[in-house]
Design an enzyme around this catalytic site. Structure first.
Site, short mmCIF file in Angstrom:
data_model
loop_
_atom_site.label_atom_id
_atom_site.label_comp_id
_atom_site.label_asym_id
_atom_site.label_seq_id
_atom_site.Cartn_x
_atom_site.Cartn_y
_atom_site.Cartn_z
CB THR A 77 37.91 46.79 35.86
OG1 THR A 77 37.43 47.08 34.55
CG2 THR A 77 37.79 45.31 36.14
CG ASN A 136 40.35 49.63 32.33
OD1 ASN A 136 39.71 49.06 33.20
ND2 ASN A 136 40.55 49.10 31.14
CD GLU A 187 40.74 44.88 31.68
OE1 GLU A 187 39.62 44.56 32.13
OE2 GLU A 187 41.23 44.36 30.66
#
EC number: 2.7.1.26
Length: 214
Positions: free
Chosen positions: A44, A46, A101
């Site tokens: 992910t 962020n 995320e």
């Protein structure tokens, strides 16, 4: 807990995003909790959650949209890509602070599915190189589901896999697909002149001229 019922294959009206979408957010990619890749195998990106205070309409949950990556810093062949994102606290991990995320998926032109499952049940998600600090523009186009707690990481991974496929199918519809077009070309499916140029350039203008529908 996650409801025990079939998931809808797409989300959002076929005619295109309805209010309050699309919602634009941006920020540099920052370090998260480090669990996405290491524990779940789901990388992910962020971004800071500061902008959430400007968007009270965004409740905790899972959303889909597109991200625009700075072509001067990041080369994937395409710089506008589909994405699934989680906004919230991730009850499975009991986070105390809210986070954004973003899982960046392959282009829609790539073969489906986004994640593959091996014969032994191991789920493998699309991976991108690390790009901490890279400016990222996010366009949220729709809501998928609330965030749930899970009895196991396997159940969480399976739901994320389904989230990715729901996002992919949702974005393949003509009224959504044009949001992935970064070329300065009008797409009638997006309403012709309603497709506008993003004016909030980032990183000294590197993103200027990226075309999103608004």
């Amino acid at each position: 807990m996650r409801p025990d019922r079939p998931r809808d294959p797409v989300t959002g009206p076929d005619e295109g995003p309805e209010s309050p979408y699309p919602i634009r957010m941006s920020g540099p990619v920052i370090k998260g909790f480090g669990r996405g890749s290491k524990e779940l195998g789901i990388p992910t990106a962020n971004i800071p959650a500061d902008e959430l205070s400007q968007h009270p309409e965004l409740s905790v949950g899972v959303y889909y949209g597109v991200v625009a990556l700075d072509p001067a810093r990041f080369s994937t062949g395409e710089t506008v890509l589909p994405a699934v994102l989680s906004i919230g606290y991730n009850p499975f991990y009991k986070n105390e602070s809210k986070s954004i995320e973003i899982h960046i998926m392959p282009p829609l032109s790539a073969p489906s599915p986004t994640a593959t499952t091996s014969t032994d049940g191991q789920v493998t998600f699309h991976k991108l190189p690390d790009f901490y600090g890279t400016p990222l523009n996010l366009l949220i186009l729709g809501y998928i589901r609330p965030e749930y707690d899970y009895i196991s990481s396997e159940a969480l991974i399976e739901d994320i896999r389904v989230d990715c496929e729901v996002a992919r199918r949702s974005l393949q519809r003509p009224a959504y697909r044009c949001y992935l077009d970064a070329r300065a070309v009008e797409d009638p499916a997006c309403g012709g002149d309603d497709c506008g140029i993003v004016v909030d350039a980032i990183d000294g203008g590197a993103m200027r001229g990226m075309r999103f529908c608004i």
